[in-house]
Scaffold this motif. Structure first.
Motif, PDB file in Angstrom:
ATOM      1  N   GLU A 126     -30.157 -10.630  -1.550  1.00 24.83           N
ATOM      2  CA  GLU A 126     -29.282  -9.560  -2.044  1.00 24.83           C
ATOM      3  C   GLU A 126     -28.476  -9.022  -0.868  1.00 24.83           C
ATOM      4  O   GLU A 126     -28.804  -9.275   0.296  1.00 24.83           O
ATOM      5  N   ALA A 127     -27.415  -8.287  -1.193  1.00 24.31           N
ATOM      6  CA  ALA A 127     -26.502  -7.804  -0.148  1.00 24.31           C
ATOM      7  C   ALA A 127     -27.210  -6.788   0.739  1.00 24.31           C
ATOM      8  O   ALA A 127     -28.014  -5.988   0.273  1.00 24.31           O
ATOM      9  N   ASP A 128     -26.885  -6.828   2.040  1.00 23.58           N
ATOM     10  CA  ASP A 128     -27.419  -5.832   2.964  1.00 23.58           C
ATOM     11  C   ASP A 128     -26.243  -5.070   3.586  1.00 23.58           C
ATOM     12  O   ASP A 128     -25.645  -4.219   2.938  1.00 23.58           O
ATOM     13  N   LYS A 129     -25.855  -5.395   4.817  1.00 18.41           N
ATOM     14  CA  LYS A 129     -24.727  -4.694   5.460  1.00 18.41           C
ATOM     15  C   LYS A 129     -23.420  -5.385   5.058  1.00 18.41           C
ATOM     16  O   LYS A 129     -22.855  -6.183   5.822  1.00 18.41           O
ATOM     17  N   VAL A 130     -22.990  -5.075   3.828  1.00 12.27           N
ATOM     18  CA  VAL A 130     -21.826  -5.753   3.242  1.00 12.27           C
ATOM     19  C   VAL A 130     -20.918  -4.707   2.596  1.00 12.27           C
ATOM     20  O   VAL A 130     -21.397  -3.775   1.941  1.00 12.27           O
ATOM     21  N   SER A 131     -19.614  -4.871   2.775  1.00 12.03           N
ATOM     22  CA  SER A 131     -18.661  -3.947   2.138  1.00 12.03           C
ATOM     23  C   SER A 131     -18.483  -4.328   0.680  1.00 12.03           C
ATOM     24  O   SER A 131     -19.033  -5.334   0.205  1.00 12.03           O
ATOM     25  N   HIS A 132     -17.692  -3.544  -0.043  1.00 11.20           N
ATOM     26  CA  HIS A 132     -17.229  -3.973  -1.359  1.00 11.20           C
ATOM     27  C   HIS A 132     -16.286  -5.169  -1.173  1.00 11.20           C
ATOM     28  O   HIS A 132     -15.719  -5.351  -0.089  1.00 11.20           O
ATOM     29  N   LEU A 133     -16.121  -5.935  -2.231  1.00  9.66           N
ATOM     30  CA  LEU A 133     -15.103  -6.988  -2.252  1.00  9.66           C
ATOM     31  C   LEU A 133     -13.785  -6.343  -2.685  1.00  9.66           C
ATOM     32  O   LEU A 133     -13.718  -5.724  -3.748  1.00  9.66           O
ATOM     33  N   VAL A 134     -12.759  -6.453  -1.839  1.00 10.15           N
ATOM     34  CA  VAL A 134     -11.425  -5.982  -2.231  1.00 10.15           C
ATOM     35  C   VAL A 134     -10.746  -7.190  -2.872  1.00 10.15           C
ATOM     36  O   VAL A 134     -10.504  -8.201  -2.208  1.00 10.15           O
ATOM     37  N   THR A 135     -10.474  -7.125  -4.173  1.00 15.39           N
ATOM     38  CA  THR A 135     -10.083  -8.336  -4.907  1.00 15.39           C
ATOM     39  C   THR A 135      -8.583  -8.616  -4.821  1.00 15.39           C
ATOM     40  O   THR A 135      -7.792  -7.811  -4.331  1.00 15.39           O
ATOM     41  N   PHE A 172     -16.339  -7.847   3.814  1.00 13.71           N
ATOM     42  CA  PHE A 172     -16.731  -7.759   5.224  1.00 13.71           C
ATOM     43  C   PHE A 172     -18.255  -7.638   5.307  1.00 13.71           C
ATOM     44  O   PHE A 172     -18.874  -7.018   4.436  1.00 13.71           O
ATOM     45  N   TRP A 173     -18.837  -8.227   6.356  1.00 14.15           N
ATOM     46  CA  TRP A 173     -20.280  -8.066   6.525  1.00 14.15           C
ATOM     47  C   TRP A 173     -20.657  -8.135   8.009  1.00 14.15           C
ATOM     48  O   TRP A 173     -19.843  -8.502   8.852  1.00 14.15           O
ATOM     49  N   LYS A 174     -21.908  -7.712   8.281  1.00 11.54           N
ATOM     50  CA  LYS A 174     -22.451  -7.784   9.641  1.00 11.54           C
ATOM     51  C   LYS A 174     -23.169  -9.126   9.718  1.00 11.54           C
ATOM     52  O   LYS A 174     -24.073  -9.395   8.928  1.00 11.54           O
ATOM     53  N   SER A 175     -22.748  -9.970  10.672  1.00 13.28           N
ATOM     54  CA  SER A 175     -23.170 -11.375  10.610  1.00 13.28           C
ATOM     55  C   SER A 175     -24.691 -11.573  10.661  1.00 13.28           C
ATOM     56  O   SER A 175     -25.202 -12.488  10.053  1.00 13.28           O
ATOM     57  N   ASP A 176     -25.419 -10.710  11.367  1.00 15.84           N
ATOM     58  CA  ASP A 176     -26.872 -10.921  11.411  1.00 15.84           C
ATOM     59  C   ASP A 176     -27.618 -10.088  10.374  1.00 15.84           C
ATOM     60  O   ASP A 176     -28.837 -10.137  10.286  1.00 15.84           O
ATOM     61  N   LYS A 177     -26.852  -9.293   9.581  1.00 14.47           N
ATOM     62  CA  LYS A 177     -27.514  -8.472   8.555  1.00 14.47           C
ATOM     63  C   LYS A 177     -26.752  -8.561   7.230  1.00 14.47           C
ATOM     64  O   LYS A 177     -26.619  -7.579   6.516  1.00 14.47           O
ATOM     65  N   GLY A 178     -26.239  -9.749   6.941  1.00 14.86           N
ATOM     66  CA  GLY A 178     -25.413  -9.906   5.738  1.00 14.86           C
ATOM     67  C   GLY A 178     -26.194  -9.808   4.442  1.00 14.86           C
ATOM     68  O   GLY A 178     -25.661  -9.418   3.408  1.00 14.86           O
ATOM     69  N   CYS A 179     -27.487 -10.197   4.498  1.00 15.67           N
ATOM     70  CA  CYS A 179     -28.272 -10.164   3.254  1.00 15.67           C
ATOM     71  C   CYS A 179     -29.745  -9.974   3.571  1.00 15.67           C
ATOM     72  O   CYS A 179     -30.179 -10.097   4.715  1.00 15.67           O
ATOM     73  N   LYS A 180     -30.506  -9.675   2.511  1.00 16.04           N
ATOM     74  CA  LYS A 180     -31.966  -9.563   2.604  1.00 16.04           C
ATOM     75  C   LYS A 180     -32.565 -10.591   1.652  1.00 16.04           C
ATOM     76  O   LYS A 180     -32.197 -10.624   0.470  1.00 16.04           O
ATOM     77  N   TRP A 181     -33.440 -11.429   2.162  1.00 18.92           N
ATOM     78  CA  TRP A 181     -34.121 -12.420   1.312  1.00 18.92           C
ATOM     79  C   TRP A 181     -35.417 -11.823   0.777  1.00 18.92           C
ATOM     80  O   TRP A 181     -36.100 -11.069   1.462  1.00 18.92           O
ATOM     81  N   SER A 182     -35.729 -12.175  -0.467  1.00 18.14           N
ATOM     82  CA  SER A 182     -37.008 -11.709  -1.021  1.00 18.14           C
ATOM     83  C   SER A 182     -37.557 -12.780  -1.945  1.00 18.14           C
ATOM     84  O   SER A 182     -36.801 -13.561  -2.524  1.00 18.14           O
ATOM     85  N   GLU A 183     -38.860 -12.822  -2.033  1.00 15.45           N
ATOM     86  CA  GLU A 183     -39.507 -13.755  -2.965  1.00 15.45           C
ATOM     87  C   GLU A 183     -39.445 -13.142  -4.354  1.00 15.45           C
ATOM     88  O   GLU A 183     -39.901 -12.029  -4.560  1.00 15.45           O
ATOM     89  N   GLU A 221     -11.717  -2.835  -6.350  1.00 12.99           N
ATOM     90  CA  GLU A 221     -12.867  -3.311  -5.588  1.00 12.99           C
ATOM     91  C   GLU A 221     -14.011  -3.685  -6.518  1.00 12.99           C
ATOM     92  O   GLU A 221     -14.088  -3.205  -7.653  1.00 12.99           O
ATOM     93  N   GLN A 222     -14.890  -4.560  -6.001  1.00 12.08           N
ATOM     94  CA  GLN A 222     -16.081  -4.953  -6.761  1.00 12.08           C
ATOM     95  C   GLN A 222     -17.313  -4.799  -5.878  1.00 12.08           C
ATOM     96  O   GLN A 222     -17.247  -4.997  -4.653  1.00 12.08           O
ATOM     97  N   ASP A 223     -18.423  -4.455  -6.527  1.00 14.19           N
ATOM     98  CA  ASP A 223     -19.696  -4.252  -5.843  1.00 14.19           C
ATOM     99  C   ASP A 223     -20.363  -5.623  -5.659  1.00 14.19           C
ATOM    100  O   ASP A 223     -20.718  -6.283  -6.636  1.00 14.19           O
ATOM    101  N   VAL A 224     -20.511  -6.048  -4.404  1.00 20.70           N
ATOM    102  CA  VAL A 224     -21.056  -7.380  -4.105  1.00 20.70           C
ATOM    103  C   VAL A 224     -22.475  -7.525  -4.646  1.00 20.70           C
ATOM    104  O   VAL A 224     -22.870  -8.590  -5.136  1.00 20.70           O
ATOM    105  N   GLN A 225     -23.255  -6.438  -4.589  1.00 22.58           N
ATOM    106  CA  GLN A 225     -24.631  -6.497  -5.080  1.00 22.58           C
ATOM    107  C   GLN A 225     -24.662  -6.870  -6.572  1.00 22.58           C
ATOM    108  O   GLN A 225     -25.519  -7.621  -7.015  1.00 22.58           O
ATOM    109  N   LYS A 226     -23.690  -6.350  -7.331  1.00 22.96           N
ATOM    110  CA  LYS A 226     -23.650  -6.658  -8.780  1.00 22.96           C
ATOM    111  C   LYS A 226     -23.238  -8.110  -9.021  1.00 22.96           C
ATOM    112  O   LYS A 226     -23.698  -8.749  -9.966  1.00 22.96           O
TER     113      LYS A 226
END
Length: 472
Positions: free
Chosen positions: A117-126, A98-109, A59-64
């Protein structure tokens, strides 16, 4: 060539979300053709533990992965990012996030423009994930597809979760490859959109009618609501919803593509060329004749698989799991033996020495069958060494035989006669292992009876950008 509907792109950002690194490339159109203006790559270092599937899990960490992507874009010149009209994205195939469609990421300036960046997102199973054992795979229904199912394929992984950890899936309502996720976030897609290329790589997808095997999957209790919509490679998935890293809001984003197809697209110009790529693993690829359709069902004993390409074309690929990774394992073994004998030798110092030693040994009766990682069509057949004579035990002899074995293994998967029948007249050699290893290049030239051209390096990020230019 302009894409249909409005003026063609002038500056395209190509992105490749690879297994070990992320690359971004800015490609501009000039009168003389396309040119690479800037590129940047970053290691993702995203490997993560998979407690539910250890030790076979990968698995890989989507945030990274996103951090590496954001670093890449931050390193590109802001002035050029502001001229980007189209974004092409490719990435590692087969995997699933896998992700939650309305909470897939957080936008920031941050910096010149917003980033997510990732919000309600699983690890990537490669694609390298091994949790689906042969026994588990045989318990699954037979796909209606020209592609054999394997561990690491998205649909197999979803089946594994639905049978072993159903609660895990309840937290999510969307899934895709990592590149589909990024496209969905950029365009704020409520339901992810996937290209035929990535859908085929998941399994349970029929390329002839471009649809999932929904009936087969439903009968086996597969959560079909997680399957993305599917579209043609080269089409537009949507537009950016904000000025991502300074790229103008409303830039067109292409449907996510397979890294393999984009790598080939970046260098394959003639149908009579075959692309031989040896990097971590190895592939020998040709473009099939116009109108070719793959067989209805896969031949499990065949080493050649067919990948959807562009405009309804297919690539024929002999994809070996054994390439530069075998040489790296051999070097690691030599270093470990030295260490066990009380010597400290850096692996980086061993490489040039074994290549020099092998260059001095033009011949070796030693025979190395190098498949230490097995092959998809013969998973149980591991490596072996035979015809071992007392006079051929030097590092030079063994390295020469190992390099020859790697090329012969690929050649056995896609025999020369078959290549000739398909009209191949030249080989384009690419990949890090070929670039760094003269012995490997010598063996390619010895074993294949075609002229070999090097230096046309495959680059999935550049290929993804080129696809957007050509409005495939």
């Amino acid at each position: 060539m302009a894409a249909a509907g409005g003026p063609g792109p002038t500056c395209v950002l190509g992105i490749d979300l690879g297994t070990t690194s992320v690359k971004a490339a800015l490609v501009t159109g000039t009168e003389r053709g396309l040119s690479l203006a800037q590129s940047c790559s970053r290691e993702t270092q995203a490997h993560s533990d998979s407690p539910g599937a250890a030790p076979q899990g990968m698995e890989q960490d989507v945030q990274k992965i996103l951090r590496a992507l954001n670093e890449c874009l931050a390193a590109l010149p802001q002035q050029q990012l502001q001229q980007v009209t189209h974004i092409g994205i490719s990435g590692q195939m087969h995997g699933v996030v896998f992700w939650k469609s309305d909470k897939g990421c957080k936008w920031s300036e941050s910096g010149p423009g917003p980033a997510f960046e990732a919000d309600k997102v699983s690890h990537l199973v490669t694609w390298q994930d091994g949790r689906c054992s042969p026994t588990f795979l045989t318990s699954l229904p037979l796909p209606q597809s020209h592609v054999s199912l394997a561990t690491g394929f998205g649909c197999a992984t979803v089946f594994w979760y639905s049978k072993n950890s159903p609660d895990f899936l309840k937290a999510y309502d969307a899934a895709g490859t990592i590149q589909d996720y990024v496209v969905a976030m950029l365009c704020d897609l409520k339901k992810p959109l996937m290209s035929v290329q990535n859908a085929a790589s998941w399994g349970y997808f029929n390329c002839r009618n471009k649809s999932w095997n929904t009936d087969i999957l439903k009968k086996s209790g597969f959560p079909v609501h997680l399957l993305p919509e599917v579209g043609d490679p080269g089409s537009i998935a949507g537009r950016t919803t904000c000025a991502w890293h300074g790229i103008p809001k409303g830039a067109k984003v292409g449907i996510a593509l397979g890294d393999f197809q984009c790598s080939v697209y970046s260098c394959l110009t003639e149908r009579t060329d075959a692309v031989l790529n040896i990097s971590t693993s190895a592939q020998l690829t040709i473009s099939m004749p116009l109108g070719f359709q793959p067989p209805e069902a896969p031949d499990p004993s065949s080493a050649v698989t067919y990948f959807p390409y562009f405009n309804g074309d297919y690539l024929a690929v002999a994809a070996s799991l054994n390439g530069g990774n075998v040489l790296a394992t051999f070097v690691g073994m030599v270093a470990q033996w030295a260490q066990e004998l009380g010597f400290q030798v850096q692996e980086s110092a061993i490489y040039p020495r074994i290549i020099q030693a092998a260059l001095a040994q033009k011949h070796s009766k030693l025979s190395v069958h190098p498949t230490i990682f097995g092959e998809r069509h013969l998973p149980e057949l591991l490596a072996s060494v035979s015809s071992i004579g007392a006079s051929e035990l030097s590092l030079g002899h063994v390295t020469r035989a190992l390099c020859r074995g790697l090329v012969e293994n690929l050649c056995s998967m896609f025999p020369v006669q078959h290549l000739q029948e398909l009209g191949v007249s030249r080989i384009l050699g690419s990949g890090s292992a070929l670039a760094r290893n003269e012995v490997l290049r010598q063996e390619v030239e010895r074993i294949f009876p075609f002229p070999v051209v090097y230096g046309k390096d495959v680059d999935a990020a550049v290929g993804a950008a080129m696809v957007m230019f050509h409005g495939k």
